[in-house]
Design a protein around this motif. Sequence first.
Motif, PDB file in Angstrom:
ATOM      1  N   ALA A 167       0.965   5.400   0.336  1.00 27.77           N
ATOM      2  CA  ALA A 167       0.413   4.125   0.460  1.00 27.77           C
ATOM      3  C   ALA A 167      -0.410   4.049   1.831  1.00 27.77           C
ATOM      4  O   ALA A 167      -1.424   3.441   1.833  1.00 27.77           O
ATOM      5  CB  ALA A 167       1.167   2.894   0.041  1.00 27.77           C
ATOM      6  N   GLU A 217      -3.161   6.028   2.041  1.00 29.25           N
ATOM      7  CA  GLU A 217      -4.218   5.709   1.415  1.00 29.25           C
ATOM      8  C   GLU A 217      -5.256   4.521   2.118  1.00 29.25           C
ATOM      9  O   GLU A 217      -6.184   4.546   2.324  1.00 29.25           O
ATOM     10  CB  GLU A 217      -3.984   5.116   0.036  1.00 29.25           C
ATOM     11  CG  GLU A 217      -3.634   6.079  -1.016  1.00 29.25           C
ATOM     12  CD  GLU A 217      -2.928   5.444  -2.022  1.00 29.25           C
ATOM     13  OE1 GLU A 217      -2.807   4.375  -2.192  1.00 29.25           O
ATOM     14  OE2 GLU A 217      -2.422   6.423  -3.145  1.00 29.25           O
ATOM     15  N   ILE A 218      -4.081   3.791   2.866  1.00 33.00           N
ATOM     16  CA  ILE A 218      -4.883   2.798   3.754  1.00 33.00           C
ATOM     17  C   ILE A 218      -5.477   3.178   4.941  1.00 33.00           C
ATOM     18  O   ILE A 218      -6.729   2.886   5.250  1.00 33.00           O
ATOM     19  CB  ILE A 218      -3.726   1.657   4.062  1.00 33.00           C
ATOM     20  CG1 ILE A 218      -3.170   1.048   2.691  1.00 33.00           C
ATOM     21  CG2 ILE A 218      -4.101   0.824   5.007  1.00 33.00           C
ATOM     22  CD1 ILE A 218      -2.065   0.164   3.047  1.00 33.00           C
ATOM     23  N   VAL A 231      -8.984   1.666  -3.597  1.00 27.74           N
ATOM     24  CA  VAL A 231      -7.984   1.095  -2.996  1.00 27.74           C
ATOM     25  C   VAL A 231      -7.685  -0.375  -3.783  1.00 27.74           C
ATOM     26  O   VAL A 231      -6.435  -1.072  -3.525  1.00 27.74           O
ATOM     27  CB  VAL A 231      -8.480   0.851  -1.273  1.00 27.74           C
ATOM     28  CG1 VAL A 231      -7.337  -0.099  -0.580  1.00 27.74           C
ATOM     29  CG2 VAL A 231      -8.116   2.475  -0.988  1.00 27.74           C
ATOM     30  N   ARG A 239      -5.314   0.051  -6.512  1.00 27.61           N
ATOM     31  CA  ARG A 239      -4.279   0.247  -6.030  1.00 27.61           C
ATOM     32  C   ARG A 239      -3.555  -0.854  -5.622  1.00 27.61           C
ATOM     33  O   ARG A 239      -2.326  -0.998  -5.782  1.00 27.61           O
ATOM     34  CB  ARG A 239      -4.078   1.618  -5.048  1.00 27.61           C
ATOM     35  CG  ARG A 239      -4.564   2.700  -5.188  1.00 27.61           C
ATOM     36  CD  ARG A 239      -3.742   3.333  -6.367  1.00 27.61           C
ATOM     37  NE  ARG A 239      -2.493   3.808  -5.293  1.00 27.61           N
ATOM     38  CZ  ARG A 239      -1.329   4.396  -5.958  1.00 27.61           C
ATOM     39  NH1 ARG A 239      -1.345   4.879  -7.207  1.00 27.61           N
ATOM     40  NH2 ARG A 239      -0.533   4.622  -4.964  1.00 27.61           N
ATOM     41  N   TYR A 240      -4.169  -1.635  -5.023  1.00 28.43           N
ATOM     42  CA  TYR A 240      -3.853  -3.006  -4.280  1.00 28.43           C
ATOM     43  C   TYR A 240      -3.256  -4.013  -5.877  1.00 28.43           C
ATOM     44  O   TYR A 240      -2.095  -4.454  -5.429  1.00 28.43           O
ATOM     45  CB  TYR A 240      -4.625  -3.642  -3.472  1.00 28.43           C
ATOM     46  CG  TYR A 240      -4.294  -5.080  -2.732  1.00 28.43           C
ATOM     47  CD1 TYR A 240      -3.455  -4.827  -1.631  1.00 28.43           C
ATOM     48  CD2 TYR A 240      -4.343  -6.217  -3.489  1.00 28.43           C
ATOM     49  CE1 TYR A 240      -2.892  -6.080  -0.968  1.00 28.43           C
ATOM     50  CE2 TYR A 240      -3.994  -7.330  -2.643  1.00 28.43           C
ATOM     51  CZ  TYR A 240      -3.106  -7.281  -1.707  1.00 28.43           C
ATOM     52  OH  TYR A 240      -2.573  -8.593  -1.048  1.00 28.43           O
ATOM     53  N   TYR A 277       3.781  -0.615  -3.652  1.00 27.04           N
ATOM     54  CA  TYR A 277       3.885  -0.009  -2.416  1.00 27.04           C
ATOM     55  C   TYR A 277       2.457  -0.261  -1.514  1.00 27.04           C
ATOM     56  O   TYR A 277       2.606  -0.439  -0.339  1.00 27.04           O
ATOM     57  CB  TYR A 277       4.069   1.548  -2.473  1.00 27.04           C
ATOM     58  CG  TYR A 277       5.691   1.861  -3.257  1.00 27.04           C
ATOM     59  CD1 TYR A 277       6.654   1.518  -2.243  1.00 27.04           C
ATOM     60  CD2 TYR A 277       5.589   2.132  -4.405  1.00 27.04           C
ATOM     61  CE1 TYR A 277       7.884   1.572  -2.795  1.00 27.04           C
ATOM     62  CE2 TYR A 277       6.891   2.376  -4.923  1.00 27.04           C
ATOM     63  CZ  TYR A 277       8.046   2.024  -4.241  1.00 27.04           C
ATOM     64  OH  TYR A 277       9.318   2.013  -4.806  1.00 27.04           O
ATOM     65  N   THR A 278       1.349  -0.169  -2.213  1.00 31.21           N
ATOM     66  CA  THR A 278      -0.021  -0.419  -1.485  1.00 31.21           C
ATOM     67  C   THR A 278       0.080  -1.749  -1.020  1.00 31.21           C
ATOM     68  O   THR A 278      -0.168  -2.235   0.286  1.00 31.21           O
ATOM     69  CB  THR A 278      -1.132  -0.209  -2.076  1.00 31.21           C
ATOM     70  OG1 THR A 278      -0.984   1.295  -2.691  1.00 31.21           O
ATOM     71  CG2 THR A 278      -2.390  -0.290  -1.497  1.00 31.21           C
ATOM     72  N   ARG A 279       0.403  -2.748  -1.601  1.00 28.65           N
ATOM     73  CA  ARG A 279       0.542  -4.095  -1.526  1.00 28.65           C
ATOM     74  C   ARG A 279       1.533  -4.301  -0.318  1.00 28.65           C
ATOM     75  O   ARG A 279       1.135  -5.233   0.622  1.00 28.65           O
ATOM     76  CB  ARG A 279       0.516  -5.116  -2.465  1.00 28.65           C
ATOM     77  CG  ARG A 279       0.434  -6.403  -2.595  1.00 28.65           C
ATOM     78  CD  ARG A 279       0.704  -7.257  -3.844  1.00 28.65           C
ATOM     79  NE  ARG A 279       1.606  -6.590  -4.676  1.00 28.65           N
ATOM     80  CZ  ARG A 279       1.403  -5.964  -5.945  1.00 28.65           C
ATOM     81  NH1 ARG A 279      -0.010  -6.000  -6.153  1.00 28.65           N
ATOM     82  NH2 ARG A 279       2.146  -5.642  -6.761  1.00 28.65           N
ATOM     83  N   THR A 301       2.555  -2.325   1.847  1.00 29.72           N
ATOM     84  CA  THR A 301       2.206  -1.742   2.981  1.00 29.72           C
ATOM     85  C   THR A 301       1.463  -2.603   3.790  1.00 29.72           C
ATOM     86  O   THR A 301       1.185  -2.765   4.910  1.00 29.72           O
ATOM     87  CB  THR A 301       1.734  -0.475   2.718  1.00 29.72           C
ATOM     88  OG1 THR A 301       2.775   0.505   2.157  1.00 29.72           O
ATOM     89  CG2 THR A 301       1.445   0.406   4.023  1.00 29.72           C
TER      90      THR A 301
END
Length: 101
Positions: A37, A40-41, A68, A71-72, A79-81, A83
């Motif tokens: 994550a 990706e960010i 993205v 994913r958010y 995990y993306t949110r 992070t």
Amino acid sequence: IDVCSCLQTLGQNSMWVARLLISLVEFQSRNILRAAALAEIVLFPLVVIMAFFGYCGLLTPFVYYYFVTWRYASRRNPYTRNTFRELRVTAGARAARPALP
């Protein structure tokens, strides 16, 4: 077919390296997903810079932004949110320091 069931049918001592790797991935899955994550960010500003310098197409940042955002918004993979939240909290804590002008 599950990988663990395949290894169990092959026998006790066969593929011990594969069993070790599987157990390592199962043990470290949270850290692996958090690292993915974060990658990706962090990759998003890099994609924008690459588009400005001509290393990728002009449509690439827009497609990656769409990726993205999906994913958010995912409910299955938080995990993306999380992070993004951790990065926002860290940036806020650093900005609130008195030593920062």
